[in-house]
Design an enzyme around this catalytic site. Structure first.
Site, PDB file in Angstrom:
ATOM      1  CG  HIS A  83      -1.983  -1.085   1.099  1.00 45.46           C
ATOM      2  ND1 HIS A  83      -2.774  -1.174   0.182  1.00 45.46           N
ATOM      3  CD2 HIS A  83      -2.317  -2.035   2.075  1.00 45.46           C
ATOM      4  CE1 HIS A  83      -3.762  -2.118   0.488  1.00 45.46           C
ATOM      5  NE2 HIS A  83      -3.205  -2.865   1.676  1.00 45.46           N
ATOM      6  CG  ASP A 104      -2.911  -8.472   0.526  1.00 47.04           C
ATOM      7  OD1 ASP A 104      -1.962  -8.642   1.503  1.00 47.04           O
ATOM      8  OD2 ASP A 104      -4.085  -7.759   0.981  1.00 47.04           O
ATOM      9  CG  HIS A 155      -6.756  -5.097   1.930  1.00 46.50           C
ATOM     10  ND1 HIS A 155      -6.410  -6.010   3.023  1.00 46.50           N
ATOM     11  CD2 HIS A 155      -7.708  -4.575   2.543  1.00 46.50           C
ATOM     12  CE1 HIS A 155      -7.146  -6.278   3.850  1.00 46.50           C
ATOM     13  NE2 HIS A 155      -8.243  -5.246   3.785  1.00 46.50           N
ATOM     14  CG  ASP A 214      -5.230 -10.188   3.472  1.00 47.75           C
ATOM     15  OD1 ASP A 214      -4.526 -10.611   2.378  1.00 47.75           O
ATOM     16  OD2 ASP A 214      -4.936  -8.804   3.535  1.00 47.75           O
TER      17      ASP A 214
END
Length: 356
Positions: free
Chosen positions: A127, A164, A166, A251
């Protein structure tokens, strides 16, 4: 034939703290390290020692003012970089160690010292933007690693795959106009950080080199396998990478507290096998995985173990099982595959005959 798998691990990575009861806790790595240090496992790996990355290496991706900001937090009790991301006194040093760990893993694979490698580091990175921390991430470990491969080793084509939960907004933006890096992401959408729509495909010389597969919650092993085989596979074979890097976020595990996906440990083995097959076909098996998210500690550890066994070639997820999973997938997966294929058709001739 078994593979030589390198691992990066260092107890100093446990020193970074994102704050009390924060999901990105040292416990995540502690559990992975305990699993690796078990006498039944520890002898199987080649340990790769990390190092602190130089400011010049970090500056291949991040603005100097941002690096200076992170450096200024050294020794401070707690500095909030964004609502989700805080530093502790050791964070600057440990974030440099995370970057250096990834760079050393890439050196190990590209030099032939190991066949593939997994960097078990924190803080995570995908990120982090050029000039800002975000989503628990300080420096963009994978992006700096890709630039390290390009600048130090003369690599011309890097495939970054990000599974991931996200979307890796930072990695996407850093390489958005760079055709040397093909960025491929599957992620829950719409969800944090809000980027990763199907129309985000790169710009300028990098147009077509960003591929996003936004998914609704509930996607399981079958959907991910079908997407990896029918979208990523053909594009990757045409791109012909010289190195494959994975942003390995766990995740998407079916019991992760932050996510809504349904991937099982067996699903992670299947996806790893697809990526290893791509690396074998294109670049002598050169594959480097880098830890990102994953917040169910037990599920994270179990899934990491199964990925490592696949990387070692102790297990080998069969073509028959991959094919069976692919055929199980539902209309949701088929619809998103068609949409993505249509969007990238101008750039990747593998789809001239349409989706099979």
């Amino acid at each position: 034939m078994s593979r030589r798998t390198g691992i990066v691990k260092d107890k100093r990575y446990l020193q970074h703290s994102a704050g009390f009861a924060h999901p990105e806790s040292p416990e995540r790595l502690k559990a992975i390290y305990e699993m690796i240090d078990n006498p039944a496992m520890s002898w199987k790996f080649t340990e790769i020692q990390p190092r602190e990355a130089a400011k010049e290496e970090i500056a291949t991706v991040h603005d100097a003012a941002y690096i200076d900001l992170i450096a200024s937090t050294a020794g401070q009790e707690c500095f909030m970089l964004d609502p989700d991301t805080a530093t502790s006194p050791e964070t600057y040093e440990i974030a440099k160690l995370a970057v250096g760990g990834v760079c050393n893993a890439i050196d190990g694979v590209l030099s032939g010292e190991v066949d593939n490698a997994f960097a078990f580091i924190r803080p995570p990175g995908h990120h982090a933007e050029r000039d800002a921390a975000a989503g628990f991430c300080i420096f963009n470990n994978v992006a700096i690693g890709a630039m390290h491969a390009i600048l130090k080793h003369g690599i011309e084509r890097v495939l970054i795959v990000d599974w991931d939960l996200h979307h890796g907004n930072g990695t996407q933006h850093i390489f958005y106009d760079d055709p040397r890096v093909l960025y491929f992401s599957t992620h829950q959408y719409p969800y944090y950080p809000g980027t990763g729509g199907i129309n985000e495909i790169g710009q300028g010389k990098g147009e077509g080199y960003t591929i996003n597969v936004p998914l609704h919650g509930g996607a399981g092993d079958d959907a991910f396998v079908k997407i990896f085989r029918q979208v990523l596979g053909p594009v990757a074979m045409e791109f012909n990478p010289q190195l494959v890097i994975l942003s390995a976020g766990f995740d998407i595990y079916f019991q992760d507290p932050l996510g809504g996906m349904r991937v099982t440990p067996e699903g992670f083995a299947a996806l790893t096998r697809i990526l290893l097959n791509i690396a074998d076909a294109c670049c002598k098996g050169r594959f480097v995985a880098v830890l990102e998210g994953g917040y169910n500690v037990q599920g994270l550890t179990k899934s990491v173990k199964i990925v490592l066994e696949e990387m070692l070639d102790e297990t080998h997820f069969s073509e028959e099982k991959l094919s069976r999973l692919e055929q199980l997938s539902n209309n949701d997966a088929n619809n998103i595959i068609k949409q993505v294929a249509t969007r990238i058709q101008p750039y990747w001739r593998v789809y001239e005959g349409g989706i099979r």
